[in-house]
Design an enzyme around this catalytic site. Sequence first.
Site, PDB file in Angstrom:
ATOM      1  N   LYS A 171       0.813  -0.941   0.056  1.00  0.00           N
ATOM      2  CA  LYS A 171      -0.199  -0.063  -0.112  1.00  0.00           C
ATOM      3  C   LYS A 171       0.877   1.223   0.011  1.00  0.00           C
ATOM      4  CE  LYS A 171      -2.141  -1.114   4.142  1.00  0.00           C
ATOM      5  NZ  LYS A 171      -1.511  -2.235   4.250  1.00  0.00           N
ATOM      6  N   ARG A 196      -9.444   0.272   9.336  1.00  0.00           N
ATOM      7  CA  ARG A 196      -9.096  -1.343   9.799  1.00  0.00           C
ATOM      8  C   ARG A 196     -10.263  -1.927  10.286  1.00  0.00           C
ATOM      9  NH1 ARG A 196      -2.928  -0.157   9.859  1.00  0.00           N
ATOM     10  NH2 ARG A 196      -1.826  -1.860   9.502  1.00  0.00           N
ATOM     11  N   ARG A 219      11.744  -6.491   4.865  1.00  0.00           N
ATOM     12  CA  ARG A 219      11.668  -5.351   4.581  1.00  0.00           C
ATOM     13  C   ARG A 219      12.489  -4.416   5.192  1.00  0.00           C
ATOM     14  NH1 ARG A 219       5.548  -2.635   5.358  1.00  0.00           N
ATOM     15  NH2 ARG A 219       5.961  -3.122   7.391  1.00  0.00           N
ATOM     16  N   ARG A 241      11.720  -2.215  10.743  1.00  0.00           N
ATOM     17  CA  ARG A 241      10.777  -1.703  11.718  1.00  0.00           C
ATOM     18  C   ARG A 241      10.864  -2.703  12.996  1.00  0.00           C
ATOM     19  NH1 ARG A 241       5.284  -0.151   8.729  1.00  0.00           N
ATOM     20  NH2 ARG A 241       4.525  -1.282  10.142  1.00  0.00           N
ATOM     21  N   ARG A 261       0.128  -9.527  13.191  1.00  0.00           N
ATOM     22  CA  ARG A 261      -0.753  -8.613  12.459  1.00  0.00           C
ATOM     23  C   ARG A 261      -1.439  -9.365  11.397  1.00  0.00           C
ATOM     24  NH1 ARG A 261       4.919  -6.191  10.989  1.00  0.00           N
ATOM     25  NH2 ARG A 261       3.497  -4.531   9.687  1.00  0.00           N
TER      26      ARG A 261
HETATM   27  P1  AMP Z   1       1.043   0.115   9.559  1.00  0.00           P
HETATM   28  O1  AMP Z   1       2.187   0.952   9.232  1.00  0.00           O
HETATM   29  O2  AMP Z   1      -0.252   0.516   8.803  1.00  0.00           O
HETATM   30  O3  AMP Z   1       1.364  -1.343   9.091  1.00  0.00           O
HETATM   31  O4  AMP Z   1       0.722   0.251  11.063  1.00  0.00           O
HETATM   32  C1  AMP Z   1       1.617  -0.253  11.954  1.00  0.00           C
HETATM   33  C2  AMP Z   1       0.868  -0.326  13.368  1.00  0.00           C
HETATM   34  O5  AMP Z   1      -0.008   0.796  13.803  1.00  0.00           O
HETATM   35  C3  AMP Z   1      -0.238  -1.548  13.238  1.00  0.00           C
HETATM   36  O6  AMP Z   1      -0.069  -2.896  13.489  1.00  0.00           O
HETATM   37  C4  AMP Z   1      -1.404  -0.940  14.264  1.00  0.00           C
HETATM   38  O7  AMP Z   1      -0.782  -1.293  15.721  1.00  0.00           O
HETATM   39  C5  AMP Z   1      -1.330   0.515  14.480  1.00  0.00           C
HETATM   40  N1  AMP Z   1      -2.131   1.230  13.416  1.00  0.00           N
HETATM   41  C6  AMP Z   1      -2.250   1.682  12.057  1.00  0.00           C
HETATM   42  N2  AMP Z   1      -3.205   2.116  11.513  1.00  0.00           N
HETATM   43  C7  AMP Z   1      -4.091   1.637  12.315  1.00  0.00           C
HETATM   44  C8  AMP Z   1      -5.712   1.668  12.480  1.00  0.00           C
HETATM   45  N3  AMP Z   1      -6.210   2.347  11.396  1.00  0.00           N
HETATM   46  N4  AMP Z   1      -6.214   1.248  13.594  1.00  0.00           N
HETATM   47  C9  AMP Z   1      -5.514   0.517  14.643  1.00  0.00           C
HETATM   48  N5  AMP Z   1      -4.324   0.532  14.651  1.00  0.00           N
HETATM   49  C10 AMP Z   1      -3.573   1.204  13.691  1.00  0.00           C
END
Ligand code: AMP
Length: 207
Positions: free
Chosen positions: A13, A88, A122, A150, A161
């Site tokens: 994404k 989400r 990654r 990360r 996740r």
């Molecule tokens: P991402 O960078 O999108 O993979 O997000 C990393 C982490 O941030 C996720 O595993 C969640 O813990 C938190 N996070 C990001 N976006 C959301 C969301 N829309 N709702 C809840 N947690 C989020």
Amino acid sequence: MRLVLLGAPGAGKGTQAAFLKERHGLAHISTGDIFRHNLKNNTPLGLEAKKYMDAGELVPDEIVMKMVGEKLNGFAPDEGFMLDGFPRTVGQAEFLETISKLDGVILFHVPDEEIVRRLSSRAVCRDCGHVTSRLENDKCPSCGGELYTRDDDNEATIRSRLKVFHEQTEALEDFYRERNLLFEIDAAKHPEEVFEQVLAVLSHDKD
Ligand code: AMP
């Protein structure tokens, strides 16, 4: 144009958002990036989010919705954006409906084992945020900067996740399909090939 980019972590994404930002000038709003930025600056929001991020769990809806609501408030009605990593949950999607109208939701399909493979290698550039694979690069291919992994890209957290994605986020496919907003893409391909599909979807959407 107002889009949601939907898909498992590691589905590409963010990479596609970077392409779209360059091509269409759309603002890229990544809730994960906002949390990481807050964490880097030791804000209360960042420290609260860290508890959930480290466990591979979702930050509670109220916190995320407040943050996104404030962010989208700053956009003029005719200004476009892409949401990456939001919504989400169905609760977040219902909230989004109350504050913004969407033009489309692009769903990036990638099999779980490919997700695990991608996330395990990654790497992110410390200087420009470019995302790449350690299997292909040991320095940032965009600016030459140092790469880091990360905290949540370790196998145990990746599996959590993915589980969360299947249990809480996948329901959004039907949510947006019912609203005739869903466009599905085979994203288990090279980023450039995936981008061709994204552009095809967007040109179809304009017709
Ligand atoms: P991402 O960078 O999108 O993979 O997000 C990393 C982490 O941030 C996720 O595993 C969640 O813990 C938190 N996070 C990001 N976006 C959301 C969301 N829309 N709702 C809840 N947690 C989020």
